[in-house]
Design a protein around this motif. Structure first.
Motif, PDB file in Angstrom:
ATOM      1  N   TYR A  10       0.852  -1.176   0.000  1.00 51.71           N
ATOM      2  CA  TYR A  10       0.000   0.000   0.000  1.00 51.71           C
ATOM      3  C   TYR A  10       0.890   1.228   0.000  1.00 51.71           C
ATOM      4  N   GLY A  64      -9.365   1.334   4.647  1.00 55.23           N
ATOM      5  CA  GLY A  64      -9.628   2.150   3.468  1.00 55.23           C
ATOM      6  C   GLY A  64     -11.101   2.490   3.352  1.00 55.23           C
ATOM      7  N   PHE A  65     -11.404   3.759   3.059  1.00 54.40           N
ATOM      8  CA  PHE A  65     -12.795   4.196   2.951  1.00 54.40           C
ATOM      9  C   PHE A  65     -13.106   4.759   1.569  1.00 54.40           C
ATOM     10  N   GLY A  66     -12.310   4.413   0.566  1.00 56.54           N
ATOM     11  CA  GLY A  66     -12.572   4.878  -0.783  1.00 56.54           C
ATOM     12  C   GLY A  66     -13.709   4.116  -1.434  1.00 56.54           C
ATOM     13  N   SER A  71     -12.431  -1.534  -0.250  1.00 53.65           N
ATOM     14  CA  SER A  71     -12.580  -0.626   0.883  1.00 53.65           C
ATOM     15  C   SER A  71     -13.553  -1.209   1.898  1.00 53.65           C
ATOM     16  N   SER A  74     -17.291  -0.537   1.137  1.00 52.92           N
ATOM     17  CA  SER A  74     -17.682  -1.255  -0.070  1.00 52.92           C
ATOM     18  C   SER A  74     -17.901  -2.737   0.220  1.00 52.92           C
ATOM     19  N   ASN A 129     -12.195   5.906  -7.659  1.00 56.56           N
ATOM     20  CA  ASN A 129     -12.281   5.511  -6.254  1.00 56.56           C
ATOM     21  C   ASN A 129     -12.216   6.693  -5.306  1.00 56.56           C
TER      22      ASN A 129
END
Length: 242
Positions: A10, A64-66, A71, A74, A129
């Motif tokens: 990442y 991750g909040f994309g 994420s 998601s 994203n």
């Protein structure tokens, strides 16, 4: 996952932050789905996550909040419903008595939306994203929130995203400053300097790299409402939100 598990890295800002291996398993959370008891455990099979082997300058746990498929919102199926995360200021980072609540799904938005303002989300084909919004303009606010100056219209490119993915304003929780393009940014600096009733601190500007620093008459920070006479800055977003 198939053996051996696939490796991953990442990166952020051009440098690798975490290295490890991808895995998949069932995750069980306490929550509510379709009217189920909020205290009932809810299982999400096939949840993908990373087993971090090493990290650089970051905690070993990253969520991750994309808008991407991996994420957290998601994978939990809440991306279409929404989520709300109250990010604390740095001064609360080590205070165990102050929490940083995370709410996802139906509870992310109260049933009564009086007092809330909304702005449409924009989509970029280049970075699908990421989260984009439209900026219509910026104005300076005087006492009581009244406009101290007419709204300075933002460049048309900031209010929307074209078919090539250019334009709009990227919302990034990892960035603590608002960046605007010139000459729009320079004109706002000029308006702010004219409206601020304080002398500029050019030595502080030279040391910090900030473009506008002022000498305020406060005995200690933060200033009280009576002491702070700097005009507030209002961002006018699409849909009439501010």
């Amino acid at each position: 996952c198939p053996r051996p598990c696939p490796p991953f890295s990442y990166t952020y800002g051009g440098g690798a932050l975490v290295l490890g291996y991808l895995a998949r398993d069932s995750i069980t959370l306490h929550g509510s789905i379709h009217g189920i008891d909020p205290l009932s455990p809810v299982e999400f099979p096939g949840f993908s996550f990373g087993c971090v082997g090493s990290s650089i300058r970051e905690p070993i746990g990253i969520a991750g909040f994309g808008k991407g498929t991996l994420s957290l919102p998601s994978q939990l199926g809440f991306l279409g419903k929404g989520f709300s995360h109250c990010f604390l200021g740095f001064r609360f980072a080590r205070n165990p008595n102050v929490t940083s609540p995370l709410v996802m799904g139906d509870l992310a938005l109260p049933a009564a939306t009086d007092g809330f303002l909304f702005t449409p989300m924009l989509r970029s084909v280049t970075y699908p994203n990421f989260y984009y919004i439209g900026l219509e303009g910026v104005s300076l606010l005087g006492d009581g929130g009244s406009a101290a100056a007419a709204m300075a219209a933002a460049p048309p490119s900031l209010s929307g995203v074209d078919p090539e993915g250019n334009g709009g304003v990227l919302v990034d929780t990892g960035t603590t400053y608002t960046h605007l393009p010139d000459p729009f940014y320079a004109s706002l600096l000029s308006s702010l300097g004219a409206a601020a009733p304080y002398e500029r601190s050019r030595d502080l500007e030279a040391r910090t790299g900030f473009d506008r620093c002022f000498r305020v008459p406060c005995a200690r920070a933060p200033c009280t409402a009576e002491e702070d006479r700097l005009p507030a800055i209002a961002l006018h977003l699409g849909g009439g939100a501010r």
